[in-house]
Design an enzyme around this catalytic site. Structure first.
Site, mmCIF file in Angstrom:
data_model
loop_
_atom_site.group_PDB
_atom_site.id
_atom_site.type_symbol
_atom_site.label_atom_id
_atom_site.label_comp_id
_atom_site.label_asym_id
_atom_site.label_seq_id
_atom_site.Cartn_x
_atom_site.Cartn_y
_atom_site.Cartn_z
ATOM 1 N NE ARG A 1 -2.317 -0.900 3.623
ATOM 2 C CZ ARG A 1 -2.765 -0.197 4.889
ATOM 3 N NH1 ARG A 1 -3.911 0.428 4.546
ATOM 4 N NH2 ARG A 1 -2.547 -0.476 5.935
ATOM 5 C CE LYS B 1 3.042 -6.751 5.494
ATOM 6 N NZ LYS B 1 2.483 -5.279 6.228
ATOM 7 N NE ARG C 1 4.048 0.063 12.457
ATOM 8 C CZ ARG C 1 3.342 -0.667 11.684
ATOM 9 N NH1 ARG C 1 1.973 -0.762 11.009
ATOM 10 N NH2 ARG C 1 3.351 -0.455 9.707
HETATM 11 P P1 ATP Z 1 1.651 -0.761 7.255
HETATM 12 O O1 ATP Z 1 2.267 -1.509 8.316
HETATM 13 O O2 ATP Z 1 1.346 1.105 7.711
HETATM 14 O O3 ATP Z 1 0.065 -0.965 8.519
HETATM 15 P P2 ATP Z 1 0.973 -2.639 5.608
HETATM 16 O O4 ATP Z 1 0.971 -3.466 6.766
HETATM 17 O O5 ATP Z 1 -0.329 -2.698 5.055
HETATM 18 O O6 ATP Z 1 0.745 -1.179 6.006
HETATM 19 P P3 ATP Z 1 2.469 -3.043 2.919
HETATM 20 O O7 ATP Z 1 1.997 -1.348 2.099
HETATM 21 O O8 ATP Z 1 0.955 -3.896 2.732
HETATM 22 O O9 ATP Z 1 1.961 -2.556 4.778
HETATM 23 O O10 ATP Z 1 2.834 -3.550 2.489
HETATM 24 C C1 ATP Z 1 4.153 -3.071 2.572
HETATM 25 C C2 ATP Z 1 5.114 -2.997 4.121
HETATM 26 O O11 ATP Z 1 5.177 -4.730 4.165
HETATM 27 C C3 ATP Z 1 6.885 -2.480 3.481
HETATM 28 O O12 ATP Z 1 7.028 -1.427 4.494
HETATM 29 C C4 ATP Z 1 7.390 -4.051 4.715
HETATM 30 O O13 ATP Z 1 7.241 -3.332 5.113
HETATM 31 C C5 ATP Z 1 6.674 -5.189 4.324
HETATM 32 N N1 ATP Z 1 6.794 -6.109 3.530
HETATM 33 C C6 ATP Z 1 7.559 -5.786 2.961
HETATM 34 N N2 ATP Z 1 7.537 -7.057 1.910
HETATM 35 C C7 ATP Z 1 7.252 -8.196 2.836
HETATM 36 C C8 ATP Z 1 7.167 -9.232 3.039
HETATM 37 N N3 ATP Z 1 7.669 -10.184 1.594
HETATM 38 N N4 ATP Z 1 6.120 -9.739 3.987
HETATM 39 C C9 ATP Z 1 6.445 -9.426 5.235
HETATM 40 N N5 ATP Z 1 6.412 -7.952 5.259
HETATM 41 C C10 ATP Z 1 6.883 -7.220 3.707
#
Ligand code: ATP
Length: 320
Positions: free
Chosen positions: A116, A181, A315
């Site tokens: 995102r 995640k 968070r």
């Molecule tokens: P936020 O953490 O601000 O709520 P989000 O969790 O929805 O946003 P996304 O924008 O969906 O995050 O994904 C991008 C983020 O996920 C990156 O900033 C990075 O930290 C993390 N990320 C990137 N690649 C991976 C991966 N393969 N597995 C887990 N996390 C990842």
């Protein structure tokens, strides 16, 4: 190069001579292709005198024949790429060129995987799942309400079907295991909502990724880390497609409200103190579930507040 990779994906030793014989090329051509595999795909190939070549660890390559059986993919056409900028970008290009969903785009690697807010989704070769489904939406904005949360539920069920029973959701559509995640979802809309439009549903799932990746800026895990075994990625694609098919059809028929109890049950942060950050401000409160539109309900000092939209980050309060 792809034929060679298929032969050595088992992680066992293969002699240059045997590989050359199967592929109909010389031993030095085999060696050259192996060097290309290392340079282009970031793979590590061990070479041992008298034994031959083997990959640092086995791969579970995606395979069109093994993807196309009986479940949702039986009816959704699939395009499989070794390398793409992003599966969502490719699906959008296919729609732009007149394509019509549903169809699935898969890649073994993404050079510009998207999260995102323009953030990067780390996508190493043949380890994880980079999956986009182009899904037609007719019937206006209501058909989109809560859709990304429903996609999160489908991914959650697919993970649970593979034994990850402790997996849960973080609003709006991250999937976590043990606070880390494991999967993310990115929806991109194209077309005219008043007419026929498509939503490209991008799903990234960490399947067999084991090694530390500096670029991931938050705690992560993978199915292999949690389960301790290498996961059959083709089987997981079939399971994911089957779950997506089932959830998306029910969402079309019933709308998001029918999924609220299930979503709240899967919410790992229900009742927890969190900080919600938007571009304008940060708000503290306790997570109280989602409303009929899929928006997050937060109990704050000033009463209940509701948050929705793509610019929001959530968070745990202790982590901020
Ligand atoms: P936020 O953490 O601000 O709520 P989000 O969790 O929805 O946003 P996304 O924008 O969906 O995050 O994904 C991008 C983020 O996920 C990156 O900033 C990075 O930290 C993390 N990320 C990137 N690649 C991976 C991966 N393969 N597995 C887990 N996390 C990842």
């Amino acid at each position: 190069m792809q034929a060679l990779l298929k032969l050595i994906q088992d992680g066992r030793f293969h002699s240059g001579q045997a590989l050359g014989a199967v592929l109909g090329i010389s031993r030095s051509a085999v060696w050259k292709q192996l060097q290309n595999l290392e340079a282009e795909l970031g793979l590590v190939v061990h070479s041992v005198r008298g034994r031959g070549y083997c990959l640092e660890r086995p791969l579970s390559l995606l395979d069109m024949e093994r993807l196309g059986v009986s479940t949702g993919l039986g009816t959704w056409p699939v395009t499989l790429h070794y390398q793409l900028d992003s599966t969502n970008a490719e699906a959008l290009r296919m729609l732009g060129a007149g394509g019509c969903g549903p169809f699935v785009v898969l890649a073994e690697r993404q050079s510009s995987g998207r999260g995102r807010r323009g953030r990067k989704w780390v996508s190493p070769f043949a380890e994880n799942l980079y999956y986009s489904l182009a899904w037609p939406v007719a019937g206006g904005a209501r058909q989109l309400q809560g859709l990304s949360l429903v996609v999160g539920l489908a991914v959650l069920q697919a993970l649970r079907a593979f034994g990850l029973v402790q997996a849960g959701l973080k609003w709006p559509n991250d999937i976590l295991v043990d606070g880390r995640k494991i999967a993310g979802v990115l929806l991109e809309l194209v077309g005219d909502l008043a007419d026929l439009c498509h939503v490209v549903i991008g799903v990234g799932v960490n399947v067999n990724m084991l090694s530390d990746v500096d670029e991931i800026t938050q705690p992560w895990t993978s199915m292999a880390v949690v389960s301790g075994v290498t996961v059959d990625r083709n089987a997981f694609v079939r399971e994911l497609s089957s779950q997506l098919g089932s959830y998306l059809h029910r969402h079309q028929q019933l709308g998001f409200p029918a999924f609220i109890p299930e979503w709240n049950q899967g919410d790992l942060w229900a009742g927890r103190s969190v900080t919600v950050t938007t571009t304008a401000q940060a708000t503290h409160g306790v997570v109280c579930g989602v409303d009929v539109t899929g928006a997050l309900i937060l109990q704050t000092e000033d009463g209940r507040q509701v948050f929705s939209g793509g610019e929001i980050s959530l968070r745990l309060k202790d982590d901020t």
